[in-house]
Design a protein around this motif. Sequence first.
Motif, mmCIF file in Angstrom:
data_model
loop_
_atom_site.group_PDB
_atom_site.id
_atom_site.type_symbol
_atom_site.label_atom_id
_atom_site.label_comp_id
_atom_site.label_asym_id
_atom_site.label_seq_id
_atom_site.Cartn_x
_atom_site.Cartn_y
_atom_site.Cartn_z
ATOM 1 N N ASP A 265 -3.338 15.530 15.977
ATOM 2 C CA ASP A 265 -1.883 15.485 16.018
ATOM 3 C C ASP A 265 -1.349 15.159 14.631
ATOM 4 N N THR A 266 -0.257 15.815 14.262
ATOM 5 C CA THR A 266 0.236 15.680 12.897
ATOM 6 C C THR A 266 0.726 14.276 12.559
ATOM 7 N N PRO A 267 1.433 13.575 13.448
ATOM 8 C CA PRO A 267 1.795 12.192 13.113
ATOM 9 C C PRO A 267 0.555 11.316 12.899
ATOM 10 N N GLU A 268 -0.500 11.569 13.681
ATOM 11 C CA GLU A 268 -1.739 10.813 13.490
ATOM 12 C C GLU A 268 -2.377 11.159 12.147
ATOM 13 N N LEU A 269 -2.375 12.445 11.802
ATOM 14 C CA LEU A 269 -2.937 12.862 10.510
ATOM 15 C C LEU A 269 -2.179 12.208 9.362
ATOM 16 N N ALA A 270 -0.848 12.120 9.506
ATOM 17 C CA ALA A 270 -0.040 11.520 8.443
ATOM 18 C C ALA A 270 -0.487 10.091 8.166
ATOM 19 N N GLN A 271 -0.874 9.371 9.233
ATOM 20 C CA GLN A 271 -1.336 7.994 9.039
ATOM 21 C C GLN A 271 -2.763 7.946 8.520
ATOM 22 N N LYS A 272 -3.615 8.869 9.001
ATOM 23 C CA LYS A 272 -5.006 8.894 8.539
ATOM 24 C C LYS A 272 -5.109 9.239 7.053
ATOM 25 N N LEU A 273 -4.122 9.964 6.529
ATOM 26 C CA LEU A 273 -4.178 10.373 5.118
ATOM 27 C C LEU A 273 -3.886 9.212 4.168
ATOM 28 N N LEU A 274 -3.224 8.175 4.673
ATOM 29 C CA LEU A 274 -2.940 7.018 3.816
ATOM 30 C C LEU A 274 -4.253 6.370 3.378
ATOM 31 N N GLY A 275 -4.370 6.104 2.072
ATOM 32 C CA GLY A 275 -5.590 5.511 1.548
ATOM 33 C C GLY A 275 -6.612 6.522 1.071
ATOM 34 N N LYS A 276 -6.407 7.821 1.392
ATOM 35 C CA LYS A 276 -7.325 8.860 0.900
ATOM 36 C C LYS A 276 -6.948 9.239 -0.532
ATOM 37 N N LEU A 277 -7.877 9.947 -1.194
ATOM 38 C CA LEU A 277 -7.690 10.297 -2.596
ATOM 39 C C LEU A 277 -7.355 11.783 -2.738
ATOM 40 N N LEU A 278 -6.188 12.080 -3.289
ATOM 41 C CA LEU A 278 -5.800 13.471 -3.564
ATOM 42 C C LEU A 278 -6.240 13.813 -4.981
ATOM 43 N N VAL A 279 -7.021 14.890 -5.098
ATOM 44 C CA VAL A 279 -7.668 15.225 -6.367
ATOM 45 C C VAL A 279 -7.312 16.633 -6.804
ATOM 46 N N SER B 121 -14.438 6.471 -2.741
ATOM 47 C CA SER B 121 -15.732 5.806 -2.809
ATOM 48 C C SER B 121 -15.610 4.560 -3.675
ATOM 49 N N GLY B 122 -16.264 3.490 -3.251
ATOM 50 C CA GLY B 122 -16.323 2.305 -4.072
ATOM 51 C C GLY B 122 -15.028 1.536 -4.134
ATOM 52 N N SER B 123 -14.570 1.299 -5.361
ATOM 53 C CA SER B 123 -13.533 0.298 -5.582
ATOM 54 C C SER B 123 -12.116 0.850 -5.569
ATOM 55 N N HIS B 124 -11.933 2.021 -5.004
ATOM 56 C CA HIS B 124 -10.584 2.591 -4.964
ATOM 57 C C HIS B 124 -9.788 2.066 -3.779
ATOM 58 N N HIS B 125 -9.216 0.909 -3.955
ATOM 59 C CA HIS B 125 -8.385 0.342 -2.897
ATOM 60 C C HIS B 125 -6.930 0.373 -3.325
ATOM 61 N N PRO B 126 -6.047 0.784 -2.430
ATOM 62 C CA PRO B 126 -4.623 0.801 -2.791
ATOM 63 C C PRO B 126 -4.071 -0.609 -2.987
ATOM 64 N N SER B 127 -3.157 -0.742 -3.939
ATOM 65 C CA SER B 127 -2.490 -2.024 -4.156
ATOM 66 C C SER B 127 -1.526 -2.294 -3.013
ATOM 67 N N THR B 128 -1.478 -3.576 -2.606
ATOM 68 C CA THR B 128 -0.536 -3.933 -1.549
ATOM 69 C C THR B 128 0.467 -4.972 -2.009
ATOM 70 N N GLY B 129 0.412 -5.330 -3.267
ATOM 71 C CA GLY B 129 1.362 -6.302 -3.776
ATOM 72 C C GLY B 129 0.946 -7.719 -3.523
ATOM 73 N N SER B 130 0.540 -8.029 -2.296
ATOM 74 C CA SER B 130 0.164 -9.407 -1.995
ATOM 75 C C SER B 130 -1.261 -9.491 -1.457
ATOM 76 N N GLY B 131 -1.416 -9.431 -0.156
ATOM 77 C CA GLY B 131 -2.721 -9.591 0.464
ATOM 78 C C GLY B 131 -3.601 -8.366 0.285
ATOM 79 N N ASN B 132 -4.765 -8.339 0.953
ATOM 80 C CA ASN B 132 -5.620 -7.168 0.852
ATOM 81 C C ASN B 132 -5.770 -6.435 2.175
ATOM 82 N N LYS B 133 -4.976 -6.830 3.160
ATOM 83 C CA LYS B 133 -4.986 -6.066 4.407
ATOM 84 C C LYS B 133 -4.180 -4.781 4.220
ATOM 85 N N LEU B 134 -4.620 -3.711 4.890
ATOM 86 C CA LEU B 134 -3.895 -2.446 4.824
ATOM 87 C C LEU B 134 -3.017 -2.299 6.051
#
Length: 195
Positions: free
Chosen positions: A11-25, A151-164
């Motif tokens: 489902d497209t709304p689900e895909l929109a959420q799954k894409l968050l945190g992925k790397l566009l290259v 892969s590895g250390s590519h974590h998105p910044s969240t400003g404060s905590g480290n929960k996504l």
Amino acid sequence: VILPADFYQVDTPELAQKLLGKLLVHGQTSGIIVETEAYLGTRDPASHAYRGPGKRNAVMFGHPGHAYIYFTYGMHYCFNVVGGPEEVGEAVLIRALEPVDGIEVMQQRRKTDVLKLLCSGPAKLVQALGIAKEHNGTSLVDGPIQIHEPSGSHHPSTGSGNKLEIVTAPRIGISQAVNLPLRFYIKGSPFVSRI
DNA sequence: GACCAGATTGTCT
DNA sequence: GACAATCTGGTCA
């Protein structure tokens, strides 16, 4: 690791959420997806697919996992990921990235050194990654533009905590169906287009 | 942060 | 003709 074709067959709304945190290259440039919007098929008045397939939106009605790139406002291009079941006319607009690789190239293309201004909007990220209309309809699985599992250390910044945490909100820049909760972004990211 | 004007062209009415 | 899944650069607060 490139995301496989079946990643996109949801489902497209689900895909929109799954894409968050992925790397566009694309080439030497890349960024973590931090903001997306879902555009549904012929029942979504805000979608280019609303009036059925045509020359511009043909790719939306094609296979999931391909790039839909459209021209708007007489000067800008935006990048979408075709999603949903086959040929239903649904796609996810990529609205913002956190820059990762090729930052110097992005700075030259965007004519600014300010990191927050490189990819914090759908037309900005297209310019920063060097995406062009020739990429419309190309596969994200084996084409020039790819989406990777970071892969590895590519974590998105969240400003404060480290929960996504994912924030759900109404879509931006439309005049139809303005209240549907189809915009998604990573809470606290300094790189989203707007709060 | 808010609001606003201007740029500029493909697509649809 | 109108409008668009936008951006930049200005004002004001």
